[in-house]
Design a protein around this motif. Structure first.
Motif, PDB file in Angstrom:
ATOM      1  N   UNK A   1       0.518  -7.527   4.876  1.00 19.70           N
ATOM      2  CA  UNK A   1       0.506  -6.095   4.412  1.00 19.70           C
ATOM      3  C   UNK A   1       1.994  -5.416   4.403  1.00 19.70           C
ATOM      4  N   UNK A   2       2.055  -4.886   3.509  1.00 19.88           N
ATOM      5  CA  UNK A   2       3.402  -4.069   3.428  1.00 19.88           C
ATOM      6  C   UNK A   2       3.028  -2.555   3.426  1.00 19.88           C
ATOM      7  N   UNK A   3       3.032  -1.728   4.539  1.00 20.01           N
ATOM      8  CA  UNK A   3       2.497  -0.541   4.528  1.00 20.01           C
ATOM      9  C   UNK A   3       3.817   0.475   3.998  1.00 20.01           C
ATOM     10  N   UNK A   4       3.496   1.538   3.172  1.00 21.22           N
ATOM     11  CA  UNK A   4       4.647   2.348   2.833  1.00 21.22           C
ATOM     12  C   UNK A   4       4.134   3.642   3.084  1.00 21.22           C
ATOM     13  N   UNK A   5       4.997   4.674   3.183  1.00 24.29           N
ATOM     14  CA  UNK A   5       4.906   5.910   3.359  1.00 24.29           C
ATOM     15  C   UNK A   5       6.292   6.907   3.257  1.00 24.29           C
ATOM     16  N   UNK A   6       6.213   8.248   2.845  1.00 28.11           N
ATOM     17  CA  UNK A   6       7.586   8.837   2.924  1.00 28.11           C
ATOM     18  C   UNK A   6       8.332   8.877   4.113  1.00 28.11           C
ATOM     19  N   UNK A   7       7.306   8.853   5.138  1.00 23.62           N
ATOM     20  CA  UNK A   7       7.957   8.824   6.378  1.00 23.62           C
ATOM     21  C   UNK A   7       7.592   7.629   7.307  1.00 23.62           C
ATOM     22  N   UNK A   8       8.416   6.718   7.088  1.00 25.94           N
ATOM     23  CA  UNK A   8       8.040   5.333   7.871  1.00 25.94           C
ATOM     24  C   UNK A   8       7.766   5.281   9.375  1.00 25.94           C
ATOM     25  N   UNK A   9       8.388   6.290   9.874  1.00 23.10           N
ATOM     26  CA  UNK A   9       8.101   6.506  11.275  1.00 23.10           C
ATOM     27  C   UNK A   9       6.419   6.697  11.766  1.00 23.10           C
ATOM     28  N   UNK A  10       5.746   7.328  10.848  1.00 27.80           N
ATOM     29  CA  UNK A  10       4.180   7.435  10.908  1.00 27.80           C
ATOM     30  C   UNK A  10       3.497   6.207  10.760  1.00 27.80           C
ATOM     31  N   UNK A  11       4.347   5.025  10.442  1.00 24.26           N
ATOM     32  CA  UNK A  11       3.670   3.819  10.306  1.00 24.26           C
ATOM     33  C   UNK A  11       3.827   2.968  11.560  1.00 24.26           C
ATOM     34  N   UNK A  12       4.589   3.293  12.683  1.00 19.41           N
ATOM     35  CA  UNK A  12       5.260   2.662  13.716  1.00 19.41           C
ATOM     36  C   UNK A  12       4.000   1.890  14.422  1.00 19.41           C
TER      37      UNK A  12
ATOM     38  N   UNK B   1       0.967  -1.203  -0.120  1.00 17.21           N
ATOM     39  CA  UNK B   1       0.026   0.022  -0.043  1.00 17.21           C
ATOM     40  C   UNK B   1       0.768   1.134   0.002  1.00 17.21           C
ATOM     41  N   UNK B   2       0.626   2.060  -0.943  1.00 13.65           N
ATOM     42  CA  UNK B   2       1.367   3.544  -0.979  1.00 13.65           C
ATOM     43  C   UNK B   2       0.672   4.407  -0.111  1.00 13.65           C
ATOM     44  N   UNK B   3       1.188   5.454   0.780  1.00 16.15           N
ATOM     45  CA  UNK B   3       0.447   6.501   1.272  1.00 16.15           C
ATOM     46  C   UNK B   3      -0.481   5.907   2.201  1.00 16.15           C
ATOM     47  N   UNK B   4       0.307   5.020   3.165  1.00 12.18           N
ATOM     48  CA  UNK B   4      -0.528   4.399   4.067  1.00 12.18           C
ATOM     49  C   UNK B   4      -0.006   4.989   5.688  1.00 12.18           C
ATOM     50  N   UNK B   5       0.200   6.278   5.657  1.00 18.78           N
ATOM     51  CA  UNK B   5       0.494   6.828   6.985  1.00 18.78           C
ATOM     52  C   UNK B   5      -0.733   7.559   7.614  1.00 18.78           C
ATOM     53  N   UNK B   6      -1.877   7.665   6.571  1.00 19.75           N
ATOM     54  CA  UNK B   6      -3.070   8.180   7.097  1.00 19.75           C
ATOM     55  C   UNK B   6      -4.288   7.998   6.196  1.00 19.75           C
ATOM     56  N   UNK B   7      -5.244   8.553   6.558  1.00 21.87           N
ATOM     57  CA  UNK B   7      -6.542   8.578   5.702  1.00 21.87           C
ATOM     58  C   UNK B   7      -6.845   7.291   5.225  1.00 21.87           C
ATOM     59  N   UNK B   8      -7.272   7.068   3.831  1.00 19.63           N
ATOM     60  CA  UNK B   8      -7.638   5.879   3.184  1.00 19.63           C
ATOM     61  C   UNK B   8      -6.490   4.815   3.408  1.00 19.63           C
ATOM     62  N   UNK B   9      -5.219   5.248   3.025  1.00 14.67           N
ATOM     63  CA  UNK B   9      -4.166   4.428   3.255  1.00 14.67           C
ATOM     64  C   UNK B   9      -4.121   3.460   4.274  1.00 14.67           C
TER      65      UNK B   9
END
Length: 255
Positions: A28-39, A6-14
């Motif tokens: 699930x492989x969650x991705x975002x520009x700031x991976x710390x937001x996925x912690x 998933x791209x853009x998984x740090x917030x919202x729909x993702x």
């Protein structure tokens, strides 16, 4: 169960999609520009991925391993009349919302094609099929995204790869509230901007969109286009039935 990136998984729909798919047992492989937001996401992997950067995409896909499904969700919007929107902002929207989606799809497609299976799920919008004033730059990027997705459906379908386009209307994700706004004091387009809540209509939640994405992934024969919620279905049906000889309007505005 499928391995889903998933791209853009740090917030919202993702983020909602990551939670929903993990709850259904998918890897699930969650991705975002700031991976710390996925912690705090309970998923298999959390990776840094900037869809506008080829090296970032290559590194993330190498780390992710085999991917069965791509959920291409990363995107942003702005608020501005086309007369005044900075062209740099339009370019940025296309780099992120359109070319970014294609870049990641190009990264996962060779393995899917060779394997003879896979699924590309593009999170679009009803604005990929109709236009709203003041959101024209975003809408243009989504129209282009839908052209790319439909072309891919034709090109890769006979290799066993499915393509789906998920089309919510307004989503209560907070993205609109955080959008950049380009309007001057006493702007002549201010009435259109003020009318946006009416034009956008009823909202659906990120969780409703996530459920539609997950249902599409789990479907044995996933459809090409997936409107999300009654408001989206109503708007898209009205657009389809509207005459082509004049601009389509969801609602009249008192200027």
């Amino acid at each position: 169960m499928s391995s889903v990136l998933i791209t853009g998984a740090s917030k919202g729909i993702g983020r909602a999609v990551a939670v929903e798919l993990a709850a259904r047992g998918h890897r699930v492989v969650a991705t975002a520009r700031r991976p710390e937001a996925l912690a705090d996401l309970d998923v298999d992997q959390r990776l840094s991925l900037d869809v506008t950067d080829q090296d970032s995409v290559d590194r993330a896909l190498a780390a992710a391993g085999e991917i069965d499904v791509l959920v291409s969700n990363a995107g942003e919007t702005v608020r501005a009349p086309l007369e005044a929107i900075p062209l740099g902002e339009v370019e940025r929207l296309f780099r992120l919302n359109t070319l970014g989606a294609l870049r990641v799809a190009q990264g996962v497609l060779p393995a899917m094609r060779e394997r003879g299976s896979g699924h590309l799920v593009f999170v679009s919008s009803i604005q990929g099929r109709l236009v709203l004033p003041i959101i024209g730059g975003y809408g243009a990027s989504k129209w282009a995204l839908e052209a790319i997705a439909e072309t891919l459906a034709i090109e890769v379908g006979h290799f066993g790869v499915n393509v789906s386009i998920v089309q919510p209307g307004a989503v209560s994700s907070g993205g609109a509230a955080g959008a950049k706004v380009y309007l001057k004091d006493e702007d002549p387009y201010a009435p259109l901007y003020a009318a946006l809540p009416l034009l956008r209509g009823e909202t659906v939640t990120p969780e409703e969109v996530a459920a539609a994405v997950a249902d599409t992934i789990d479907h044995p024969r996933p459809p090409l286009r997936v409107p999300v919620g009654a408001p989206a279905e109503k708007a898209l049906r009205a657009r389809k039935e509207a005459p082509e000889d004049e601009p389509f309007r969801l609602a009249e505005i008192d200027w």
